[in-house]
Design an enzyme around this catalytic site. Structure first.
Site, PDB file in Angstrom:
ATOM      1  N   LYS A  57     -28.772  -9.313  18.069  1.00  0.00           N
ATOM      2  CA  LYS A  57     -29.103  -9.451  19.495  1.00  0.00           C
ATOM      3  C   LYS A  57     -29.710 -10.835  19.666  1.00  0.00           C
ATOM      4  O   LYS A  57     -30.751 -11.140  19.072  1.00  0.00           O
ATOM      5  CB  LYS A  57     -30.102  -8.376  19.920  1.00  0.00           C
ATOM      6  CG  LYS A  57     -30.412  -8.453  21.406  1.00  0.00           C
ATOM      7  CD  LYS A  57     -31.551  -7.556  21.805  1.00  0.00           C
ATOM      8  CE  LYS A  57     -32.338  -8.230  22.913  1.00  0.00           C
ATOM      9  NZ  LYS A  57     -33.615  -7.582  23.170  1.00  0.00           N
ATOM     10  N   ALA A  69     -34.482  -4.636  28.907  1.00  0.00           N
ATOM     11  CA  ALA A  69     -35.799  -5.133  29.307  1.00  0.00           C
ATOM     12  C   ALA A  69     -36.245  -4.715  30.696  1.00  0.00           C
ATOM     13  O   ALA A  69     -35.469  -4.707  31.648  1.00  0.00           O
ATOM     14  CB  ALA A  69     -35.894  -6.642  29.204  1.00  0.00           C
ATOM     15  N   GLY A  70     -37.514  -4.366  30.745  1.00  0.00           N
ATOM     16  CA  GLY A  70     -38.183  -4.141  32.019  1.00  0.00           C
ATOM     17  C   GLY A  70     -38.131  -2.709  32.534  1.00  0.00           C
ATOM     18  O   GLY A  70     -38.739  -2.402  33.549  1.00  0.00           O
ATOM     19  N   ASN A 104     -37.826  -0.532  25.038  1.00  0.00           N
ATOM     20  CA  ASN A 104     -38.808  -0.639  23.950  1.00  0.00           C
ATOM     21  C   ASN A 104     -40.211  -0.321  24.453  1.00  0.00           C
ATOM     22  O   ASN A 104     -40.762   0.748  24.197  1.00  0.00           O
ATOM     23  CB  ASN A 104     -38.748  -2.028  23.320  1.00  0.00           C
ATOM     24  CG  ASN A 104     -39.697  -2.189  22.132  1.00  0.00           C
ATOM     25  OD1 ASN A 104     -40.502  -1.326  21.823  1.00  0.00           O
ATOM     26  ND2 ASN A 104     -39.612  -3.292  21.450  1.00  0.00           N
ATOM     27  N   THR A 105     -40.782  -1.247  25.261  1.00  0.00           N
ATOM     28  CA  THR A 105     -42.187  -1.120  25.653  1.00  0.00           C
ATOM     29  C   THR A 105     -42.546   0.254  26.220  1.00  0.00           C
ATOM     30  O   THR A 105     -43.532   0.868  25.807  1.00  0.00           O
ATOM     31  CB  THR A 105     -42.557  -2.207  26.686  1.00  0.00           C
ATOM     32  OG1 THR A 105     -42.218  -3.476  26.130  1.00  0.00           O
ATOM     33  CG2 THR A 105     -44.037  -2.173  27.020  1.00  0.00           C
ATOM     34  N   GLY A 148     -41.096  -6.265  28.965  1.00  0.00           N
ATOM     35  CA  GLY A 148     -42.436  -5.684  28.919  1.00  0.00           C
ATOM     36  C   GLY A 148     -43.068  -5.466  30.284  1.00  0.00           C
ATOM     37  O   GLY A 148     -44.193  -4.993  30.371  1.00  0.00           O
TER      38      GLY A 148
END
Lengths: 257, 368
Positions: free
Chosen positions: A97, A184-185, A206-207, A158
């Site tokens: 990635k 993301a986000g 992820n986050t 994040g």
């Protein structure tokens, strides 16, 4: 008919990809990966310590998962290429990635350098998943450069702000012939579901999982939300209307002849 | 614009704190992206009423941006020769202590001991002596350390752009340099002689390092030398300046606090634990992505409590004298630069973090 996502010659059933940063321990991360049944997992090579005296993150990733090293820390194409090659040499396989970021405040990617890195790595046989800002011309260049998918951001990494780039990502979905994966986000399962309803091929989270009070249950919640969103998309979602309306106010006078 | 220009603009800080009322920190706490005025309000006396709210917000932001992780590092003292007379420092040129400089072979022995703990981030330190620990010597040490660590930061005397670039080429990726005191008069009084007396050369050093290829730049104010509210304000302003000017550099701040047992030196402005918490929370709310370090100067219990407030990095298994990782303390006459409060070893710190639900991060960098 089974709904399969094909990337890099692999058949993927679970459309939730998971990133491995920010977890309270490798063990919790492992349990979350298991609970979600994720098949594609990204790991920052900067976090991998093969010669670790304590623990190696790679030992905590279920064997059935496809590992994609990410190039976190790279500021330009050259650094991303070098990190990808190091990852391969370290036994992380040939999925990568690409993250090329020159902005530590917002962590927004540099699309131009990302295209350059994609071109080099795809030629070397890597399965390249580039993280990008959603931009149609750049996405087309990534396709030409040999990307296996494009990974536009939903909102900054994040930030947990959700699918803020929807309008632009929808353009990619309708124009780009390779999988569009929102990365993301996404702060809540509902955002992941929204991406899938809009026609994304997959999402990467992820986050929101890592910092949840119970990351294991949250991973499962995301997995279920992604499944629900995908099923809704495949079965055809009726367009929403702002107001109720009569069935044919303008053409109701026409009779069947 | 240099940071000095920005500092000059906000130099009259007492006047700026003057009109702040309880409404201002309240507003700062609800601001979407808090600005410089909000930061000032969060550091003010009226903000003390909102300390818990500030801590809660700081905790949430830290979790969001850094996750449940704390990065660990340890200092490695190369040499204590020093030409400066910093009034608070154990290495002061006037102090009659045994002076020592590690040979590259001794550096390697220290590296082996540290690397065996699993740590991959090292911070190398020297006193300021261009004759006893010249740049060539530091480069030689970095070259040895490259074989053992994935990230090497230096905390040495201020260098020129070209010298920083040389260190980067040698394999260093991080620069730690504290202004100690941002107030120019206080700075001059605390650093009466030696090359460190040059306020501007030190003030601009972090920008020179960032511009010369250092990937991590860590700044700090030595809390206790001056009114902490003013110093932390300028520190935050400096961090913001560096983040804005060098978006590809990871900027961090350290909050070393002079402790009451620091020998003969009387602390001019004592800093309370409450002030430390307010400092961390205000910095976090103002600059959500700022790395914040707490060293072993602080006591174990206090450090543990700060983890949930907003710190992101801790030193572990520290020794602050030259050769401290290989030579037992009772076998040396060299004195530490400062006294350590948290004496736990690396595995002790790791165990504590795990019990608190945080992942100790031993490696988060890659030399390419």
């Amino acid at each position: 008919m089974e709904d399969i996502l094909r990337i890099g010659g692999r058949e993927i059933k679970n459309r939730l990809f998971i990133g491995t940063g920010k977890f309270s321990s490798y063990n919790v991360m492992k349990l979350a990966l298991e609970a979600s049944n994720a098949e594609i997992v990204t790991v920052a090579l900067r976090r991998v310590d093969e010669a670790s005296k304590t623990e190696n993150i790679l030992d905590y990733i279920p064997k059935r998962c496809i590992l994609a090293a990410n190039t976190s820390g790279a500021r330009n194409a050259d650094e991303a290429v070098r990190i990808a090659r190091l990852a391969k040499a370290a036994g992380c396989g040939n999925w990568v990635k690409i993250e090329v970021i020159q902005d530590n405040k917002y962590l927004l990617p540099d699309n131009l350098e990302t295209v350059k890195a994609t071109e080099t790595l795809a030629k070397e046989g890597f399965i390249v998943l580039p993280y990008m800002s959603p931009d149609l011309s750049m996405a087309r260049r990534l396709v030409d450069a040999g990307a296996a998918a494009v990974m536009p951001l939903g909102s900054p990494i994040g930030s947990n702000r959700g699918f803020k780039t929807r309008e632009l990502v929808e353009i990619l979905i309708s124009e780009i012939k390779i999988p569009v994966i929102v990365d993301a986000g996404l702060g809540a399962p509902s955002s992941a579901c929204e991406c899938m309803e809009a026609g994304c091929a997959a999402v990467l989270v992820n986050t929101a999982i890592a910092i949840a009070e119970d990351p294991v249950v949250m991973a499962k919640a995301f997995s279920d939300a992604v499944k629900a969103g995908r099923m809704a998309y495949v079965s055809g979602i009726p367009r929403s209307e702002k107001n109720a309306r009569a069935s044919s106010p303008l053409t109701g006078f026409l009779r069947n002849e | 614009m240099s940071f000095y220009d920005l500092y000059s603009q906000y130099r009259d800080i007492d006047t700026a704190f003057g009109p702040i009322t309880r409404r201002d920190p309240e507003k700062a706490l609800s601001a979407k992206s808090p600005g410089i005025k909000d930061f000032l309000a969060l550091l003010s006396l009226p903000a003390e009423t909102y300390l818990e709210e500030m801590a809660v917000k700081s905790h949430k932001l830290t979790l969001q941006y850094f996750g449940k992780t704390i990065q660990l590092y340890t200092p490695l003292y190369l040499s204590n020769y020093c030409d400066n007379r910093c009034v608070y420092c154990g290495f002061n040129a006037d102090n009659k202590i045994e002076r020592k400089r590690l040979t590259p072979k001794e550096v390697e022995s220290e590296a082996k001991v540290i690397a065996a703990t699993g740590l991959q981030h090292i911070l190398v330190l020297t006193g300021e002596s261009r004759t006893q620990s010249p740049l060539s010597y530091i480069k030689e040490c970095v070259d040895v350390l490259k074989n053992y660590f994935s990230s090497i930061s230096v905390e040495i005397y201020a260098l020129t752009d070209r010298e920083y670039a040389e260190l980067v080429l040698a394999g260093a990726d991080g620069l730690t340099i504290y202004q100690e005191a941002y107030d120019k008069e206080v700075y001059k009084a605390m650093h009466p002689s030696g090359p460190k007396n040059d306020y501007r050369f030190r003030l601009d050093a972090p920008a020179r390092g960032a511009g010369s290829g250092m990937r991590n730049v860590n700044i700090g104010a030595l809390l206790g030398l001056d009114d902490w509210r003013k110093e932390v304000f300028w520190l935050g302003l400096h961090a913001k300046y560096l983040q804005d000017k060098f978006p590809d550099v990871e900027v961090g701040a350290s909050l070393p606090r002079l402790r009451p047992h620091a020998g003969h030196f009387t602390i001019p402005h004592k800093v309370s634990d409450r002030a430390m918490v307010q400092t961390i929370a205000a910095l976090r709310i103002f600059l959500p992505r700022l790395g914040i370090s707490i060293s072993t100067r602080e006591e174990a219990g206090f450090r543990e409590n700060l983890i949930s407030i907003g710190i992101t990095r801790m030193s572990a298994g520290s020794s602050t004298y030259v050769g401290g990782h290989t030579i037992p303390k009772h076998n040396t006459d060299t004195l530490p630069q400062f006294e350590i409060s948290d004496t736990r070893d690396v595995s002790g710190i790791m165990g504590m973090l795990e019990r608190k639900g945080y992942q100790p991060v031993l490696k988060d960098w890659l030399r390419i």
